[in-house]
Design an enzyme around this catalytic site. Structure first.
Site, mmCIF file in Angstrom:
data_model
loop_
_atom_site.group_PDB
_atom_site.id
_atom_site.type_symbol
_atom_site.label_atom_id
_atom_site.label_comp_id
_atom_site.label_asym_id
_atom_site.label_seq_id
_atom_site.Cartn_x
_atom_site.Cartn_y
_atom_site.Cartn_z
ATOM 1 C CE LYS A 115 -5.361 -66.163 -10.084
ATOM 2 N NZ LYS A 115 -5.188 -64.627 -9.821
ATOM 3 C CE LYS A 197 -16.095 -63.914 -20.748
ATOM 4 N NZ LYS A 197 -16.111 -63.452 -19.468
ATOM 5 C CE LYS A 200 -7.225 -60.189 -18.167
ATOM 6 N NZ LYS A 200 -8.018 -59.439 -17.578
#
Ligand code: TRP
Length: 332
Positions: A115, A197, A200
């Site tokens: 991040k 995977k 989102k």
């Protein structure tokens, strides 16, 4: 009367864009889960502000997240569903735990490294101590199990280290939490890269099907799903695309892999993909309808938040007053 079941704690990011991977991998099992555990579901709006948010959107997404979880079958009567910033004990405990967390430990967190690279202009202290607030979330409720995706395992490990350190100095303060990662069976993969995977936050919208996607979008995405060479519809290591579609179809219809392989024997990929899309759209339709109904009822959602926060605060207060006493604060 205090509940005797083991405690499960889940932190939920305030975003309404959950995928069918979240739904099939975790959310669908909520009712079963709440038989076994005393469950807390906390919308973590305070974690969200470690990266810049548009205030009106954060507020809207907080309502949406709550509505979506309830629509997916999470019963607010049987679970404690609340918003993190409504229970100030979280940040209070986080401060105390900050003093039992090492700079070096936090520097090693891969999510922080990711991040801070992605938000290089805003590497704030909250981003750095994010895992400490998460540890406080968990430890405040004397949590036994933490259902998480594998990306959060390192953070739960850190919480465990904090428990070790704290309990060594002040015995019997916190319960040691165990991370639980959903079984491989319900792992839903990306439609574009079926060895990855479904995420989102994927930038390719065709790779993810969201719980709130409309029927046309769902069918379109499945039609575009990447399949494999050959033409057979069966589960195989060298057929990750078809295997993923079979898993999804199986989860939505309850049919076994053998039944599905028989049902689609001799059928082409194209027709199979449409069938998967239809099954998915059909199962999601009632969830979407309930979601819209709930979202229109702000007063109800606020009553859920209020009751949840009251209940959470009751449990949190017990832990917090114990910690205050152990640390040598004057309890009035
Ligand atoms: N960090 C978690 C995530 O990004 C959310 C979270 C916050 C959480 N507090 C938690 C998860 C406590 C489990 C337990 O998904």
């Amino acid at each position: 009367m205090l509940d005797q079941r083991p405690v499960s704690f889940s932190g939920v990011q305030p975003s309404g864009n959950l995928t069918i991977g979240n739904y099939l991998g975790a959310i669908k099992n909520f009712p079963e889960f709440s038989e076994k555990y005393k469950c807390f579901y906390c919308v973590v709006d305070q974690h969200a502000i470690t990266v810049r948010q548009v205030p009106a959107e954060l507020r809207r997404r907080t309502y949406e997240t709550l509505a979506l979880y309830i629509a997916c079958g999470l019963d607010p009567q049987k679970n404690t569903l609340y918003v993190q910033s409504h229970v100030p004990a979280h940040t209070e405990l986080a401060w105390m735990l900050n003093c039992f967390t090492m700079f070096g430990e936090l520097s090693r967190m891969t999510q922080f490294k990711d991040k801070s690279a992605r938000h290089a202009d805003n590497v704030n202290a909250g981003l750095f101590t994010y895992p400490v607030l998460m540890a406080a979330d968990i430890l405040l409720y004397q949590t036994d199990v933490v259902p998480i995706g594998s990306d959060q395992k390192q953070h739960v490990e850190l919480a465990r280290n904090i428990v070790d350190r704290f309990n060594q100095l002040y015995p019997d303060t916190f319960t040691m939490p165990e991370p639980i990662v959903p079984k491989a069976g319900a792992r839903i993969m990306s439609l574009a890269e079926p060895t990855k995977k479904m995420s989102k936050s994927d930038e390719n919208e065709n790779a993810v099907v969201r719980i709130l996607d409309d029927k046309d979008a769902i069918i379109r995405k499945f039609k575009r799903a990447v399949t494999d060479s050959g033409s057979e519809i069966r589960v195989a290591d060298d057929k990750p695309g078809v295997t993923n579609l079979i898993t999804i179809y199986s989860c939505f219809t309850g049919k076994s892999v053998e039944e599905i392989e028989r049902e689609f024997d001799g059928v082409g990929y194209g027709d199979f993909k449409i069938a998967v899309g239809q099954a998915c759209a059909e199962r999601l339709a009632p969830v979407q309808e309930e979601y819209r109904r709930l979202l229109a009822d702000k007063a109800y959602l606020e009553s859920v938040m209020k009751n949840g926060a009251d209940e959470a605060a009751y449990y949190a207060r017990k832990t917090l007053s114990k910690v205050r006493r152990k640390l040598g604060f004057v309890n009035l």
